[in-house]
Write a protein that holds these residues in place. Structure first.
Motif, PDB file in Angstrom:
ATOM      1  N   LEU A  90      31.030  -7.152 -24.330  1.00  0.00           N
ATOM      2  CA  LEU A  90      30.990  -8.207 -25.349  1.00  0.00           C
ATOM      3  C   LEU A  90      29.836  -9.168 -25.093  1.00  0.00           C
ATOM      4  N   THR A  91      29.590  -9.469 -23.821  1.00  0.00           N
ATOM      5  CA  THR A  91      28.472 -10.350 -23.471  1.00  0.00           C
ATOM      6  C   THR A  91      27.145  -9.731 -23.871  1.00  0.00           C
ATOM      7  N   PHE A  92      26.923  -8.482 -23.479  1.00  0.00           N
ATOM      8  CA  PHE A  92      25.672  -7.821 -23.833  1.00  0.00           C
ATOM      9  C   PHE A  92      25.584  -7.577 -25.339  1.00  0.00           C
TER      10      PHE A  92
ATOM     11  N   ALA B 280      16.527  -0.258  -6.910  1.00  0.00           N
ATOM     12  CA  ALA B 280      15.544  -1.189  -6.349  1.00  0.00           C
ATOM     13  C   ALA B 280      14.179  -0.995  -7.002  1.00  0.00           C
ATOM     14  N   GLY B 281      13.814   0.277  -7.272  1.00  0.00           N
ATOM     15  CA  GLY B 281      12.560   0.535  -7.968  1.00  0.00           C
ATOM     16  C   GLY B 281      12.543  -0.078  -9.355  1.00  0.00           C
ATOM     17  N   PHE B 282      13.673   0.011 -10.056  1.00  0.00           N
ATOM     18  CA  PHE B 282      13.788  -0.608 -11.377  1.00  0.00           C
ATOM     19  C   PHE B 282      13.596  -2.120 -11.289  1.00  0.00           C
ATOM     20  N   ILE B 283      14.240  -2.745 -10.312  1.00  0.00           N
ATOM     21  CA  ILE B 283      14.145  -4.202 -10.160  1.00  0.00           C
ATOM     22  C   ILE B 283      12.717  -4.635  -9.856  1.00  0.00           C
ATOM     23  N   ILE B 284      12.040  -3.906  -8.972  1.00  0.00           N
ATOM     24  CA  ILE B 284      10.659  -4.254  -8.606  1.00  0.00           C
ATOM     25  C   ILE B 284       9.735  -4.143  -9.810  1.00  0.00           C
ATOM     26  N   LEU B 285       9.856  -3.050 -10.564  1.00  0.00           N
ATOM     27  CA  LEU B 285       9.009  -2.882 -11.744  1.00  0.00           C
ATOM     28  C   LEU B 285       9.323  -3.921 -12.812  1.00  0.00           C
ATOM     29  N   HIS B 286      10.604  -4.246 -12.962  1.00  0.00           N
ATOM     30  CA  HIS B 286      10.985  -5.262 -13.950  1.00  0.00           C
ATOM     31  C   HIS B 286      10.464  -6.640 -13.530  1.00  0.00           C
TER      32      HIS B 286
ATOM     33  N   LEU C 186      19.991  -8.915 -13.439  1.00  0.00           N
ATOM     34  CA  LEU C 186      21.006  -9.449 -12.530  1.00  0.00           C
ATOM     35  C   LEU C 186      22.109  -8.425 -12.304  1.00  0.00           C
ATOM     36  N   HIS C 187      22.528  -7.746 -13.351  1.00  0.00           N
ATOM     37  CA  HIS C 187      23.580  -6.728 -13.210  1.00  0.00           C
ATOM     38  C   HIS C 187      23.113  -5.562 -12.341  1.00  0.00           C
TER      39      HIS C 187
ATOM     40  N   TRP D 122      27.946   1.361 -12.472  1.00  0.00           N
ATOM     41  CA  TRP D 122      26.527   1.735 -12.497  1.00  0.00           C
ATOM     42  C   TRP D 122      26.164   2.436 -13.802  1.00  0.00           C
ATOM     43  N   HIS D 123      27.022   3.316 -14.278  1.00  0.00           N
ATOM     44  CA  HIS D 123      26.730   4.014 -15.534  1.00  0.00           C
ATOM     45  C   HIS D 123      26.732   3.038 -16.713  1.00  0.00           C
ATOM     46  N   PHE D 124      27.563   2.009 -16.651  1.00  0.00           N
ATOM     47  CA  PHE D 124      27.562   0.992 -17.708  1.00  0.00           C
ATOM     48  C   PHE D 124      26.222   0.269 -17.744  1.00  0.00           C
ATOM     49  N   VAL D 125      25.721  -0.102 -16.572  1.00  0.00           N
ATOM     50  CA  VAL D 125      24.432  -0.788 -16.502  1.00  0.00           C
ATOM     51  C   VAL D 125      23.320   0.097 -17.070  1.00  0.00           C
ATOM     52  N   ASP D 126      23.360   1.380 -16.746  1.00  0.00           N
ATOM     53  CA  ASP D 126      22.371   2.314 -17.279  1.00  0.00           C
ATOM     54  C   ASP D 126      22.485   2.418 -18.797  1.00  0.00           C
TER      55      ASP D 126
END
Length: 263
Positions: free
Chosen positions: A36-38, A108-114, A166-167, A242-246
């Motif tokens: 609901l938040t997203f 971690a790779g996703f976070i660094i690139l973001h 953040l998620h 994790w799958h929700f975040v993806d």
């Protein structure tokens, strides 16, 4: 008398109403509320895009390539997370840990690139009033004008992508606890210290690094009060998160990046 009392006590626990264990139900309820938040954030961005004339399209080819690589990291992490769950069901502890670490590496790779994408956009002038100004750098005129003429673009973009980042960060920490337990605490503290010292004071990530410190404190308290070895059900529940975040990123990537690409 004793026999009659014992006879009245049920020999088994009452089965779950939903046919599954409570941790999984709790995670599904959390994900329902988080969706609901997203959903609200995605709606706000979509409404702003539709209702605002001259909605900016600031993402050039470099940003699209960077976001595509980020997407590849997350899609790969979904595969490694499935393999981690499979290894946990097979009671292969070594493979479970390795696949969880692989998932964390992709996250971690996703976070660094973001983070690099954010830093580039901020240095070019796309910013929020709460962000400190980059010293000696006024930014590109186009991005400065975007922040002034269409301020809702920067606010919705940084809120939506920042919430997702953040998620992902919390997801990496979550998997680190499941994979390494107490051994992950000093690693997390080292990451916080590195993020705090290596990011410049004008970067939003300089103070955002304190998320890692807060997480390390919370994890220390939890693992001190209730140390445990995480079983296959814990890995499965972590996989749901994790799958929700993806999945959320699969909405953000086309809506925010591809539809706002500079042609």
């Amino acid at each position: 008398m004793a026999d009659s009392v014992m006879h009245d006590i049920p020999s088994e626990y009452e089965p779950s109403l939903f046919g599954t264990y409570s941790k999984k139900i709790g995670m599904w309820l959390f994900l329902l509320s988080d969706s609901l938040t997203f959903g609200a954030l995605l709606y706000a961005y979509s409404y702003g895009r539709i209702s605002t004339e001259g909605w900016p399209t600031p993402f050039h080819s470099e940003s699209i390539i960077n976001a595509t690589i980020m997407t590849a990291f997350l899609l790969t992490s979904s595969l490694t997370m499935v393999l981690a769950v499979r290894a946990s069901v097979d009671r292969n502890a070594k493979a479970q840990t390795l696949w969880l670490l692989a998932t964390m590496a992709c996250g971690a790779g996703f976070i660094i690139l973001h983070g690099r994408e954010w830093s580039n956009l901020i240095s070019e002038g796309l910013s929020l009033p709460m962000f400190p100004k980059v010293p000696g750098h006024e930014g590109a005129a186009e991005f400065v004008n975007v922040s002034k003429t269409v301020p809702q673009f920067a606010s919705t973009f940084f809120t939506l992508t920042g919430m997702h980042m953040l998620h992902v960060t919390l997801g990496v920490i979550y998997l680190g606890v499941v994979a390494l337990r107490r051994k992950f605490i000093p690693i997390l503290l080292a990451l916080w210290l590195a993020a705090w010292l290596l990011t410049p004071s004008y970067s939003p990530f300089h103070y955002g690094a304190h998320v890692l410190l807060i997480a390390a404190i919370v994890i220390s308290v939890i693992l001190w009060l209730k140390p445990k070895v995480y079983d296959s059900s814990d890995v499965e529940v972590a996989g749901l998160y994790w799958h929700f975040v993806d999945l959320v990123w699969m909405f953000i990537f086309p809506l925010v990046y591809l539809m706002s690409a500079r042609i």
